[in-house]
Write a protein that holds these residues in place. Structure first.
Motif, mmCIF file in Angstrom:
data_model
loop_
_atom_site.group_PDB
_atom_site.id
_atom_site.type_symbol
_atom_site.label_atom_id
_atom_site.label_comp_id
_atom_site.label_asym_id
_atom_site.label_seq_id
_atom_site.Cartn_x
_atom_site.Cartn_y
_atom_site.Cartn_z
ATOM 1 N N VAL A 82 0.877 -1.179 0.000
ATOM 2 C CA VAL A 82 0.000 0.000 0.000
ATOM 3 C C VAL A 82 0.910 1.224 0.000
ATOM 4 C CG1 VAL A 82 -1.812 1.265 1.197
ATOM 5 C CG2 VAL A 82 -1.785 -1.237 1.265
ATOM 6 N N GLN A 84 1.916 5.440 -0.420
ATOM 7 C CA GLN A 84 1.514 6.764 0.056
ATOM 8 C C GLN A 84 0.565 7.454 -0.915
ATOM 9 O OE1 GLN A 84 4.930 9.202 0.897
ATOM 10 N NE2 GLN A 84 3.804 11.106 0.723
ATOM 11 N N TYR A 86 -1.647 6.169 -3.013
ATOM 12 C CA TYR A 86 -2.847 5.369 -3.329
ATOM 13 C C TYR A 86 -2.662 4.564 -4.615
ATOM 14 C CZ TYR A 86 -4.787 9.163 -0.425
ATOM 15 O OH TYR A 86 -4.988 10.113 0.536
ATOM 16 N N ARG A 141 -10.254 6.717 -0.574
ATOM 17 C CA ARG A 141 -9.271 6.243 -1.557
ATOM 18 C C ARG A 141 -8.213 5.366 -0.896
ATOM 19 N NH1 ARG A 141 -8.123 11.881 -4.909
ATOM 20 N NH2 ARG A 141 -10.307 12.298 -5.421
ATOM 21 N N GLN A 142 -7.796 5.770 0.307
ATOM 22 C CA GLN A 142 -6.802 4.965 0.999
ATOM 23 C C GLN A 142 -7.363 3.601 1.348
ATOM 24 O OE1 GLN A 142 -3.321 5.881 1.647
ATOM 25 N NE2 GLN A 142 -3.646 3.695 1.586
ATOM 26 N N ARG A 143 -8.628 3.553 1.717
ATOM 27 C CA ARG A 143 -9.249 2.265 2.016
ATOM 28 C C ARG A 143 -9.360 1.391 0.766
ATOM 29 N NH1 ARG A 143 -14.670 3.382 4.676
ATOM 30 N NH2 ARG A 143 -14.306 5.598 4.345
ATOM 31 N N PRO A 162 1.148 5.255 4.456
ATOM 32 C CA PRO A 162 -0.146 5.318 3.776
ATOM 33 C C PRO A 162 -1.063 6.437 4.236
ATOM 34 C CG PRO A 162 -0.158 3.559 5.388
ATOM 35 C CD PRO A 162 1.255 4.069 5.330
ATOM 36 N N LEU A 163 -0.771 7.062 5.386
ATOM 37 C CA LEU A 163 -1.675 8.080 5.926
ATOM 38 C C LEU A 163 -1.155 9.506 5.745
ATOM 39 C CD1 LEU A 163 -2.668 6.350 9.289
ATOM 40 C CD2 LEU A 163 -3.564 5.975 6.993
ATOM 41 N N ASN A 165 -1.060 11.563 3.386
ATOM 42 C CA ASN A 165 -1.846 12.509 2.584
ATOM 43 C C ASN A 165 -3.188 12.870 3.217
ATOM 44 O OD1 ASN A 165 0.071 12.747 0.535
ATOM 45 N ND2 ASN A 165 -0.727 10.983 -0.584
ATOM 46 N N ARG A 171 -6.346 10.988 9.881
ATOM 47 C CA ARG A 171 -5.200 10.124 10.170
ATOM 48 C C ARG A 171 -5.447 9.317 11.436
ATOM 49 N NH1 ARG A 171 0.306 11.824 8.101
ATOM 50 N NH2 ARG A 171 1.114 10.711 9.901
ATOM 51 N N THR A 174 -8.129 6.671 10.720
ATOM 52 C CA THR A 174 -7.695 5.627 9.801
ATOM 53 C C THR A 174 -6.638 4.728 10.421
ATOM 54 O OG1 THR A 174 -8.153 7.126 7.950
ATOM 55 C CG2 THR A 174 -6.856 5.161 7.467
#
Length: 360
Positions: A82, A84, A86, A141-143, A162-163, A165, A171, A174
């Motif tokens: 995963v 940064q 996406y 989008r991250q999910r 990954p968080l 952004n 943050r 998530t």
């Protein structure tokens, strides 16, 4: 699921003499959530990319389970990453993005649909499967990026900041979701971040790197309470530990007009030590109580707590000190307050040259 082993793994970029990752030895157990943390340039992302097969290994090796993957292509390592950014396909729906790797692998359509639906349920994405990424928030989008990794059912998840952004509130939300999801799936996870608060709240263990060298790997609590050196002491904790190199005299060190006793065994043979104390180990005391005078230069009000930054002057020179105080009644800028030590047992001592922890 699988264990991960770095065996003296080293990476040197062409044209540089100093290794980006230097002789990394690290064992990650099956199902563990391990966080690699350190400042910019510490080698944490390089270490992750070495595991992914995206960076060459110049010395040593890496194993996943009982298989040496040092020379194995990324696609054959049974990992899912995963990023940064996406890295979603903008022209595809959420469902197509999540199932794309399975389609490339030749999985039957009904299997792809089932795995995507299950991952969507885990990530609360079921209502958004027909949307394009542009119609989603950053957190959604991250999910989706995480869902794309989950459907592959890999042996190891790799997560590279990954968080970073996401906004501050998202943050926090998530990272709690990621930690809960990893606990539920039980998949070995290696997570890279520069944010030590993120590291402390998510990892089963945390590995701290500096200049490509592993400084310490331990549980968040052990890192906080028994840092192996002055770098870890300063880096772990928000704000960091107060550190000052002070002369040893009279069975202690002098901070302002206060002599803080230290163990003779720790300072044996040394004329000075690096003295460390957490902001919460200090507290405001009355004018007649044992302590030192602090001139307030900055107050950070955080609601229930406040952090007071100031200077201490004495025969040993001027030191900067940070104290955690009651956020309802913080002192004023320019005010002089008296500060005491709550518990001398919570004092940390490090070698003034090497920075290594001195055993009490």
């Amino acid at each position: 699921m699988a264990t991960v082993s770095y065996d003296s793994a080293t990476r040197r970029y062409p044209g540089t003499e100093i290794a980006a990752v230097d002789q990394l030895n690290l064992e990650i157990t099956d199902g563990e959530f391990l966080v690699l943390v350190g400042p910019s340039g510490s080698g944490k992302t390089t270490a992750l990319r070495m595991l992914a097969g995206l960076e060459d290994i110049d010395e040593g090796g890496i194993s996943i389970g009982d298989r040496d993957v040092t020379m194995v292509a990324p696609k054959d390592r049974d990992i899912a990453m995963v990023f940064q950014s996406y890295a979603l396909y903008p022209h595809m729906t959420v469902a197509d993005n999540m199932g794309f790797a399975l389609k490339l692998r030749g999985e039957p359509k009904d299997v792809v649909k089932e795995k995507v639906a299950e991952a969507a349920r885990l990530l609360d994405l079921s209502p958004y499967l027909d949307r394009k990424p542009k119609a989603l928030s950053g957190g959604q989008r991250q999910r989706v990026a995480m869902g794309r990794a989950i459907v592959r059912d890999p042996s190891v998840f790799l997560m590279d900041e990954p968080l970073s952004n996401l906004d501050a509130k998202l943050r926090v939300e998530t990272r709690a979701n990621i930690a809960a999801l990893q606990q539920r799936l039980g998949t070995t996870t290696v997570y890279v971040t520069h944010d030590q608060v993120e590291a402390m709240t998510m990892g089963h263990r945390v590995a701290v790197l500096k200049d490509g060298i592993l400084q310490q790997v331990a549980s968040p609590r052990e890192l906080y309470e028994r840092p192996s050196n002055a770098f870890v002491a300063a880096f772990i904790g928000s704000p960091g530990m107060n550190l000052a190199t002070l002369a040893v005299a009279g069975g202690g060190v002098q901070l302002g007009d206060l002599v803080v006793p230290i163990a003779r065994s720790a300072s044996s043979g040394l004329s000075e030590v690096t003295f460390g104390i957490r902001p919460e180990t200090l507290h405001l005391v009355g004018v007649a109580d044992e302590g030192f005078e602090l001139t307030v230069e900055l107050v950070e009000e955080l609601g229930a707590d406040a952090y007071v930054y100031g200077t201490v002057s004495g025969s040993t020179g001027t030191q900067r000190v940070n104290v955690r105080v009651d956020g309802r009644t913080p002192p004023k800028l320019g005010q002089t307050v008296r500060v005491g030590v709550r518990n001398n047992a919570e004092v940390h001592l490090f070698h003034p040259s090497s920075g290594a922890r001195l055993a009490a």
